[in-house]
Design a protein around this motif. Structure first.
Motif, PDB file in Angstrom:
ATOM      1  N   SER A 228       0.932  -1.125   0.075  1.00  0.00           N
ATOM      2  CA  SER A 228      -0.063  -0.015  -0.162  1.00  0.00           C
ATOM      3  C   SER A 228       0.878   1.226   0.047  1.00  0.00           C
ATOM      4  CB  SER A 228      -1.142  -0.094   1.258  1.00  0.00           C
ATOM      5  OG  SER A 228      -1.984  -0.972   1.074  1.00  0.00           O
ATOM      6  N   SER A 229       1.976   1.271   0.848  1.00  0.00           N
ATOM      7  CA  SER A 229       2.926   2.339   0.744  1.00  0.00           C
ATOM      8  C   SER A 229       3.352   2.681  -0.841  1.00  0.00           C
ATOM      9  CB  SER A 229       4.092   1.932   1.736  1.00  0.00           C
ATOM     10  OG  SER A 229       4.912   3.206   1.511  1.00  0.00           O
ATOM     11  N   ILE A 230       4.075   1.911  -1.518  1.00  0.00           N
ATOM     12  CA  ILE A 230       4.222   2.051  -2.743  1.00  0.00           C
ATOM     13  C   ILE A 230       3.092   2.530  -3.547  1.00  0.00           C
ATOM     14  CG2 ILE A 230       5.242   0.837  -4.911  1.00  0.00           C
ATOM     15  CD1 ILE A 230       6.849  -0.575  -3.063  1.00  0.00           C
ATOM     16  N   ARG A 231       2.156   1.695  -3.610  1.00  0.00           N
ATOM     17  CA  ARG A 231       0.713   2.277  -4.416  1.00  0.00           C
ATOM     18  C   ARG A 231       0.491   3.661  -4.020  1.00  0.00           C
ATOM     19  NH1 ARG A 231      -1.586  -2.158  -6.645  1.00  0.00           N
ATOM     20  NH2 ARG A 231      -3.764  -0.884  -6.778  1.00  0.00           N
ATOM     21  N   ALA A 232       0.453   4.323  -2.875  1.00  0.00           N
ATOM     22  CA  ALA A 232       0.182   5.563  -2.705  1.00  0.00           C
ATOM     23  C   ALA A 232       1.010   6.465  -3.245  1.00  0.00           C
ATOM     24  CB  ALA A 232      -0.090   5.618  -1.145  1.00  0.00           C
ATOM     25  N   LYS A 233       2.375   6.242  -3.155  1.00  0.00           N
ATOM     26  CA  LYS A 233       3.250   7.061  -3.702  1.00  0.00           C
ATOM     27  C   LYS A 233       3.132   7.322  -5.237  1.00  0.00           C
ATOM     28  CE  LYS A 233       7.062   5.929  -0.370  1.00  0.00           C
ATOM     29  NZ  LYS A 233       8.020   5.296   0.106  1.00  0.00           N
ATOM     30  N   CYS A 234       2.840   6.232  -5.977  1.00  0.00           N
ATOM     31  CA  CYS A 234       2.339   6.173  -7.418  1.00  0.00           C
ATOM     32  C   CYS A 234       1.030   6.578  -7.871  1.00  0.00           C
ATOM     33  CB  CYS A 234       3.038   5.041  -8.116  1.00  0.00           C
ATOM     34  SG  CYS A 234       2.578   3.594  -7.897  1.00  0.00           S
ATOM     35  N   HIS A 235       0.171   6.860  -6.849  1.00  0.00           N
ATOM     36  CA  HIS A 235      -1.006   7.438  -7.109  1.00  0.00           C
ATOM     37  C   HIS A 235      -1.880   6.370  -7.416  1.00  0.00           C
ATOM     38  CE1 HIS A 235       0.296  11.494  -6.452  1.00  0.00           C
ATOM     39  NE2 HIS A 235       1.181  11.482  -7.466  1.00  0.00           N
ATOM     40  N   LEU A 236      -1.788   5.251  -7.132  1.00  0.00           N
ATOM     41  CA  LEU A 236      -2.653   4.185  -7.281  1.00  0.00           C
ATOM     42  C   LEU A 236      -3.579   3.924  -6.048  1.00  0.00           C
ATOM     43  CD1 LEU A 236      -0.177   1.205  -8.772  1.00  0.00           C
ATOM     44  CD2 LEU A 236      -2.182   2.392  -9.714  1.00  0.00           C
ATOM     45  N   PRO A 237      -4.913   3.465  -6.350  1.00  0.00           N
ATOM     46  CA  PRO A 237      -5.670   3.273  -4.991  1.00  0.00           C
ATOM     47  C   PRO A 237      -5.105   2.328  -4.182  1.00  0.00           C
ATOM     48  CG  PRO A 237      -6.946   3.272  -7.204  1.00  0.00           C
ATOM     49  CD  PRO A 237      -5.421   3.161  -7.462  1.00  0.00           C
ATOM     50  N   THR A 238      -4.978   2.344  -2.836  1.00  0.00           N
ATOM     51  CA  THR A 238      -4.570   1.356  -1.922  1.00  0.00           C
ATOM     52  C   THR A 238      -5.530   0.558  -1.302  1.00  0.00           C
ATOM     53  OG1 THR A 238      -5.091   3.047   0.024  1.00  0.00           O
ATOM     54  CG2 THR A 238      -2.958   3.488  -0.759  1.00  0.00           C
ATOM     55  N   ARG A 239      -4.947  -0.386  -0.762  1.00  0.00           N
ATOM     56  CA  ARG A 239      -6.050  -1.521  -0.146  1.00  0.00           C
ATOM     57  C   ARG A 239      -6.942  -0.885   0.602  1.00  0.00           C
ATOM     58  NH1 ARG A 239      -4.596  -6.735   3.475  1.00  0.00           N
ATOM     59  NH2 ARG A 239      -6.596  -7.351   3.838  1.00  0.00           N
ATOM     60  N   LEU A 240      -6.862   0.047   1.551  1.00  0.00           N
ATOM     61  CA  LEU A 240      -7.794   0.932   2.335  1.00  0.00           C
ATOM     62  C   LEU A 240      -8.730   1.482   1.220  1.00  0.00           C
ATOM     63  CD1 LEU A 240      -9.152   1.567   5.121  1.00  0.00           C
ATOM     64  CD2 LEU A 240      -7.387   3.491   5.089  1.00  0.00           C
ATOM     65  N   GLU A 241      -8.335   2.449   0.328  1.00  0.00           N
ATOM     66  CA  GLU A 241      -9.191   2.947  -0.554  1.00  0.00           C
ATOM     67  C   GLU A 241     -10.176   2.208  -1.470  1.00  0.00           C
ATOM     68  OE1 GLU A 241      -6.687   6.903  -1.323  1.00  0.00           O
ATOM     69  OE2 GLU A 241      -6.244   5.311  -2.604  1.00  0.00           O
ATOM     70  N   ARG A 242      -9.522   0.945  -1.764  1.00  0.00           N
ATOM     71  CA  ARG A 242     -10.531  -0.024  -2.560  1.00  0.00           C
ATOM     72  C   ARG A 242     -11.393  -0.593  -1.501  1.00  0.00           C
ATOM     73  NH1 ARG A 242      -5.685  -1.654  -4.570  1.00  0.00           N
ATOM     74  NH2 ARG A 242      -5.639  -3.398  -3.456  1.00  0.00           N
ATOM     75  N   GLU A 243     -11.073  -0.915  -0.368  1.00  0.00           N
ATOM     76  CA  GLU A 243     -12.106  -1.463   0.427  1.00  0.00           C
ATOM     77  C   GLU A 243     -12.981  -0.235   0.815  1.00  0.00           C
ATOM     78  OE1 GLU A 243      -9.929  -2.962   3.989  1.00  0.00           O
ATOM     79  OE2 GLU A 243      -9.325  -4.612   2.863  1.00  0.00           O
ATOM     80  N   ASN A 244     -12.883   0.863   0.983  1.00  0.00           N
ATOM     81  CA  ASN A 244     -13.736   1.906   1.479  1.00  0.00           C
ATOM     82  C   ASN A 244     -14.742   1.993   0.192  1.00  0.00           C
ATOM     83  OD1 ASN A 244     -13.040   2.278   3.930  1.00  0.00           O
ATOM     84  ND2 ASN A 244     -11.741   3.922   3.431  1.00  0.00           N
ATOM     85  N   LEU A 245     -14.133   1.754  -1.143  1.00  0.00           N
ATOM     86  CA  LEU A 245     -15.010   2.087  -2.403  1.00  0.00           C
ATOM     87  C   LEU A 245     -15.856   0.963  -2.169  1.00  0.00           C
ATOM     88  CD1 LEU A 245     -15.851   3.189  -5.046  1.00  0.00           C
ATOM     89  CD2 LEU A 245     -14.112   1.493  -6.103  1.00  0.00           C
ATOM     90  N   GLN A 246     -15.766  -0.319  -1.910  1.00  0.00           N
ATOM     91  CA  GLN A 246     -16.873  -1.360  -1.859  1.00  0.00           C
ATOM     92  C   GLN A 246     -17.958  -0.808  -0.696  1.00  0.00           C
ATOM     93  OE1 GLN A 246     -15.385  -5.394  -1.511  1.00  0.00           O
ATOM     94  NE2 GLN A 246     -13.477  -4.731  -1.821  1.00  0.00           N
ATOM     95  N   LYS A 247     -17.476  -0.380   0.671  1.00  0.00           N
ATOM     96  CA  LYS A 247     -18.396   0.073   1.558  1.00  0.00           C
ATOM     97  C   LYS A 247     -19.057   1.412   0.937  1.00  0.00           C
ATOM     98  CE  LYS A 247     -15.508  -1.174   5.649  1.00  0.00           C
ATOM     99  NZ  LYS A 247     -14.695  -0.563   6.736  1.00  0.00           N
ATOM    100  N   HIS A 248     -18.549   2.192   0.102  1.00  0.00           N
ATOM    101  CA  HIS A 248     -19.451   3.161  -0.379  1.00  0.00           C
ATOM    102  C   HIS A 248     -20.653   2.710  -1.342  1.00  0.00           C
ATOM    103  CE1 HIS A 248     -20.470   6.748  -2.868  1.00  0.00           C
ATOM    104  NE2 HIS A 248     -20.159   5.945  -4.004  1.00  0.00           N
ATOM    105  N   TYR A 249     -20.289   1.560  -2.144  1.00  0.00           N
ATOM    106  CA  TYR A 249     -21.316   1.029  -2.864  1.00  0.00           C
ATOM    107  C   TYR A 249     -22.471   0.525  -1.948  1.00  0.00           C
ATOM    108  CZ  TYR A 249     -18.116   0.993  -6.821  1.00  0.00           C
ATOM    109  OH  TYR A 249     -17.241   1.498  -7.828  1.00  0.00           O
TER     110      TYR A 249
END
Length: 792
Positions: free
Chosen positions: A464-485
């Motif tokens: 997740s640390s590397i993903r955030a640095k290169c502007h990819l959705p992190t694991r937390l953001e993807r999980e939150n997106l599911q919760k948003h749905y």
């Protein structure tokens, strides 16, 4: 011509800003262009688009399309041949045979890799979506955690592109495109209902669109997607949670802001098993239909589509319409083709050239004709479709036997679905299919941790640390997106019920706490719905007086712990022999395997300098149950570098391994015990008992815990060690964190040894009362909670 809220359209919930014609041009619109050019509506999903059309009045159909279709239209590849999506895995599998993908834990065999190709394709697609190349990732990976892996992935991607080039194809997801400006100019305004995340590449395209034609996006902001959209910087004003916004993309101005409706009635029910949840589905549907709710306004949401198999068992009247359809892999046609593959593979090899069967697609064509002549029309048509699919690869497949080509096709067809033709009026669907739709009544089953949110394999190659640095959705953001749905779905419904499984293996989703949903026991509802009137459970809760049959008992530390935690649990499991269904998960399998590798690596015949090397060689030789587990094992080995470095330091300090995964049989207070000690070291005059741990957090008893503790593992093993080596030797005990390379000491070892006689004396009592435990939290994951009436 106002829209009418018909069917299941999300328009039922949108404000009056959504209409066919703009009432009058905004200040930044050109009045003449608005009148002469139509408005284009964009939607995230095809179902939302379907709902939009169904909501129209007087048969008028506006210009509308999915966002995916829009992107495909405005991205041009002149004089290029786009690769059909169905061929992407095939070409990647061809490329994998030329790259050392074994270093990633994946087999390079064509058919084996084909099954795992989605891992790689989704990863490549993600990088392309933010314009990050594989070589540039090295600058983000400051600890070089993925250096070797990224090198292999880079070579795989280049080999993939090279294969495509040889056949005259391009993969549009990975190539730069020309912008189709004329298409965008054909519209006076574009309105886009955003559901989900926008990638950097998509935002760049929207910027281009907005520079030509006014673009208005509508999105709903809640606590789950607020941080993500704030990070995108879509507006000049601060976004707030629980509002629906209309934003003019080019100027970043907020055109409208409207509070989202509050949650309707939402209640949750706990059940002892997955099947029991069907009771809630049937009971609620019966009640809602009797209230006059139209069946089309009811939806059953499945986080795991396999739950549909349970519903089909009870759907005798065909009231349900399964949006996901039926798995083609379950069809009789698919199974018959599998048997044909087995038959072809069992044939003896040809003894001469005259007996050599046709190969490649010629073999498939001959087989197709044979099926047609036998009247197997459906199978013949399916294979004809397969021939068309594989035709671009004919020269690659020309030497492949027919059984292998058939197996290749079945892998492709296995993921297909058969539409639920003739289904009922109540929709059964996954959460992604609900985007842009609304219902009056909703049932969500499997509201459990691990399914809501559902973990993704996208972190397989990057953390997740590397993903955030290169502007990819992190694991937390993807999980939150599911919760948003889920939150959006529940917010649009007037009444919702959530079902989850609560037992030793399952717990409710943490989202229930975030929603502050009332939770009820589903036990009575389950019994009443499926079996009639509720029944009482009193047969097993009376007092049980018995004795432990010592003549056939041998204790272990886990058995003692069971007795000390709950005597009733011990009685059911060890005296009555009520078996528990124990399914070994991947983490448990990996833990056992790492223990085995460590035992072999710390053999006295292997020098300290070569232990890590030997450990890695065992990893390379291991046959793993799945490709994902292979990668996780390699990641684990990478994280254990600190452990091996610590071992070098301990060796210099004089630590000498004596026992490795040692089986010990010993006696304490006249009771026979058996156990397995991970490791015992000799350190000077002391003996150290080591218990390996792969957990992120270790918990060691404090002094205040001693009175109620049930953990006597180290105390028992210390007794075993003293009986083996003789004398009152100095013993210390440690939990060994294999990731951090740290030792966490059991500080109260001698106190626990002193407590053992008192604890063990209870085992010898005659006419022992196997009472229920006082702490009901123990029952939460107990397999016997149902017969103790403690499922609640």
């Amino acid at each position: 011509m106002a829209l009418q809220p018909l069917g299941m359209s999300f328009l039922h919930t949108l404000d009056s800003q959504w209409r066919i014609f703009s009432p009058k041009p905004k200040s930044f619109w050109d009045a003449k262009s608005v009148l002469e050019r139509p408005t284009l509506y964009l939607f995230s999903t095809g179902r939302a688009l379907e709902g939009f059309y169904r909501a129209q009045d007087e048969g008028f159909l506006p210009y509308a399309m999915t966002f995916e279709g829009f992107l495909s239209t405005i991205r041009l590849f002149p004089q290029k041949k786009r690769l059909p999506s169905s061929l992407r895995p095939l070409f990647l599998s061809i490329a994998a045979s030329k790259v050392e993908v074994e270093r990633l834990g994946f087999e390079s065999n064509f058919l084996s890799f084909l099954e795992n190709s989605p891992f790689f394709l989704s990863f490549f697609d993600e990088l392309a979506s933010v314009g990050v190349s594989l070589p540039s990732l090295a600058s983000f990976d400051v600890y070089d955690e993925y250096g070797d892996h990224l090198g292999v992935l880079e070579r795989l991607l280049e080999a993939y592109k090279s294969e495509l080039e040889g056949f005259g194809y391009i993969d549009e997801a990975l190539f730069e495109a020309e912008f189709y400006e004329e298409f965008v100019r054909g519209y006076g305004e574009i309105r886009f209902l955003v559901e989900g995340f926008l990638s950097l590449k998509e935002m760049e395209l929207l910027n281009q669109v907005a520079s030509i034609t006014p673009l208005v996006v509508t999105l709903e902001i809640d606590g789950y997607n607020l941080d993500y959209y704030r990070r995108l910087g879509m507006t000049k004003e601060e976004l707030e949670r629980n509002y629906r916004y209309e934003i003019e993309w080019g100027s970043q101005m907020i055109l409208s802001k409207k509070a989202l409706p509050p949650l309707g009635s939402v209640n949750a029910y706990a059940f002892g098993s997955r099947l029991d949840q069907v009771a809630l589905v049937l009971e609620r549907i019966h009640a809602w239909v009797n209230e006059g709710i139209e069946p089309e306004r009811i939806a059953i949401i499945l986080p795991d589509e396999r739950f549909a198999d349970y519903l089909r068992l009870f759907d005798k009247e065909r009231n349900f319409n399964y949006a996901m359809g039926e798995r083609f892999s379950d069809s009789s046609l698919f199974l018959s083709l599998q048997k044909e593959i087995e038959r072809l593979e069992s044939l003896p090899p040809p003894t001469s050239l005259l007996e050599l069967p046709p190969l490649g697609l010629e073999a498939l064509r001959a087989f197709t004709l044979a099926l047609e002549s036998q009247g197997e029309i459906e199978a013949s048509r399916l294979l004809q479709e397969g021939i068309t699919l594989l035709a671009p690869l004919e020269r690659i497949l020309e030497n492949r036997p027919p059984s292998e080509i058939l197996r290749l096709l079945l892998k492709e067809f296995a993921t297909r679905r058969i539409d639920d033709v003739g289904g009922g009026r109540i929709r059964v669907m996954g959460i992604l299919e609900t985007r842009g739709l609304n219902f009056d009544r909703v049932v969500v089953v499997d509201f459990n941790e691990g399914l809501i949110p559902k973990p993704s394999d996208k972190d397989l190659f990057l953390n997740s640390s590397i993903r955030a640095k290169c502007h990819l959705p992190t694991r937390l953001e993807r999980e939150n997106l599911q919760k948003h749905y889920y939150l959006s779905l529940l917010r649009r419904a007037k009444e919702s019920v959530l079902a989850f499984v609560s037992n030793e293996q399952n717990e409710s989703s943490r989202m229930l706490l975030e929603l502050q949903t009332p939770i009820f026991s589903g036990k009575e509802l389950y019994e009443r719905t499926l079996f009639g009137a509720p029944r009482e459970h009193k047969g097993f809760v009376e007092e049980i007086i018995d004795s432990i049959p010592w003549e056939r008992e041998r204790f272990s530390h886990s058995r003692l712990q069971s007795f000390l935690l709950c005597k009733r649990q011990y009685y059911y499991r060890y005296i009555r022999g009520y078996s528990q269904r124990e399914e070994e998960n991947e983490s448990a399998w990996l833990g056992k395997t790492v223990h085995r590798w460590l035992k072999e690596s710390f053999d006295p015949s292997i020098s300290q300098k070569k232990r890590r090397e030997h450990f890695l060689s065992l990893l390379q030789k291991e046959r793993f149950p799945s490709a994902k587990l292979t990668f996780e094992a390699r990641a684990t080995a990478k994280k254990m570098e600190r452990f091996f470095e610590r071992e070098k330091e301990r060796a210099k300090e004089g630590a000498q391994p004596l026992w490795l995964e040692e089986r010990v049989e010993f006696e304490v207070e006249g009771i026979d015990f058996v156990g397995f000690i991970d490791r015992v070291d000799r350190v000077g005059e002391e003996y150290w008992i080591l218990d390996y741990k792969l957990k992120k957090a270790l918990k060691v008893d404090k002094e205040r815990d001693l009175e109620k503790t049930s953990d006597f593992q180290f105390a028992l093993y210390a007794q075993a060690l003293r009986q083996r080596v003789g004398g009152a030797v100095a013993i210390r005990a440690f939990y060994y964190d294999l990731f951090k390379g740290t030792l966490e000491e059991e500080e109260h070892l001698e106190e626990k040894i002193a407590l053992l006689p008192l604890r063990l004396a209870r085992l010898k009592e005659k006419n022992l009362s196997f009472e229920l435990c006082e702490d009901a939290r123990v029952c939460r994951y107990c397999a016997y909670a149902a017969i103790c009436d403690r499922e609640d």
